[in-house]
Design an enzyme around this catalytic site. Structure first.
Site, PDB file in Angstrom:
ATOM      1  N   LEU A  30       0.869  -1.167   0.000  1.00  0.00           N
ATOM      2  CA  LEU A  30       0.000   0.000   0.000  1.00  0.00           C
ATOM      3  C   LEU A  30       0.910   1.222   0.000  1.00  0.00           C
ATOM      4  CD1 LEU A  30      -2.739  -0.889   2.674  1.00  0.00           C
ATOM      5  CD2 LEU A  30      -3.016  -0.842   0.191  1.00  0.00           C
ATOM      6  N   ASP A  31       0.524   2.265  -0.728  1.00  0.00           N
ATOM      7  CA  ASP A  31       1.328   3.475  -0.790  1.00  0.00           C
ATOM      8  C   ASP A  31       1.503   4.097   0.596  1.00  0.00           C
ATOM      9  OD1 ASP A  31       1.548   3.180  -3.508  1.00  0.00           O
ATOM     10  OD2 ASP A  31      -0.077   4.579  -3.978  1.00  0.00           O
ATOM     11  N   TYR A  32       2.501   4.963   0.702  1.00  0.00           N
ATOM     12  CA  TYR A  32       2.834   5.670   1.948  1.00  0.00           C
ATOM     13  C   TYR A  32       1.615   6.371   2.542  1.00  0.00           C
ATOM     14  CZ  TYR A  32       5.470   8.930   4.970  1.00  0.00           C
ATOM     15  OH  TYR A  32       5.966   9.646   6.024  1.00  0.00           O
TER      16      TYR A  32
END
Length: 237
Positions: free
Chosen positions: A100-102
């Site tokens: 999952l992205d930051y």
């Protein structure tokens, strides 16, 4: 005999992709000799050493985390930022299944079971992932149909999924959209919305298959029960 990178993943040391990187960097030995070829196959009797650690079978563990915003989906980070592994209290060497992205929150699986991890990430197994996105503007039926039928990213059309509006706020001119997909391309959800002309302001993954984070606060996690693991394996057969 099985491919070396698959065996390393099955031992639970790291993901198959990361295992391939370690092999290419010369950090893997088989029976004392450095191996740099991805196609090599090994037998159960072979001694495999990764980054100085001799691989041994270990108990498999499985965690479902509600990933907070601002945490890296990685085992480690060269900028010393907090990673998802830092949030799980275990003495086992685990790693995230997918990413999952930051700035993306929500459901993330972590385990040391390389076999299950690879099967869950493979798009052919059609594991549903449900996302809820807050986007700027009102999304119409035409745009929702485009999302559900698939959009082109880098010249390749995404697989069919499901899309529906949960809410529209006139004051802020924002829509809350639920999107269900089973792929996991880089930044896929954000890029899908961009492809139909909308920017994502917030993004959360609500569930992976039957595993939901609705009862987990941000940063909380649970260890999966044997029946949950068995059900996951049944879904990827």
């Amino acid at each position: 005999m099985e491919r070396l990178q698959k065996v390393i993943a099955n031992y639970g040391y790291t993901s198959r992709r990361k295992a391939e990187e370690l092999i290419l960097k010369g950090k893997v030995r088989v029976n004392g000799s450095i191996v740099r070829e991805l196609g090599i196959k090994v037998e159960p009797s072979d001694t495999i050493e990764v980054e100085g650690t001799v691989l041994e079978n270990t108990e498999k563990v499985y965690f479902l985390l509600n990933k907070p915003r601002g945490v890296i989906t990685s085992v480690s980070d060269d900028k010393n930022r907090k990673t998802v592994v830092d949030l799980i209290h275990t003495n086992k060497r685990i790693y995230p299944v997918g990413r999952l992205d930051y700035d993306t929150t929500g459901a993330l699986l972590l385990t040391n079971d390389g076999e299950l991890a690879n099967k869950l990430m493979h798009p052919k197994n059609n594991i549903d992932k449900v996302y809820v996105a807050k986007v700027k503007g009102l999304i119409g039926k035409k745009e929702l149909t485009k999302l559900a039928n698939g959009v082109y990213l880098d010249g390749i059309k995404t697989s069919k999924g499901k899309a529906r509006i949960l809410k529209y706020d006139k004051k802020t001119d924002t829509s809350i959209v639920e999107l269900t997909i089973h792929e996991g391309k880089n930044h896929q959800v954000k890029r899908m919305f961009e492809a139909i002309g909308y920017s994502v302001l917030k993004l959360k993954r609500e569930s992976i298959s039957f595993l939901s984070i609705k009862n987990l606060k941000s940063g909380e996690y649970i260890e999966l029960k044997p029946k949950d693991v068995k059900r996951l394996y049944n879904e990827v057969k």
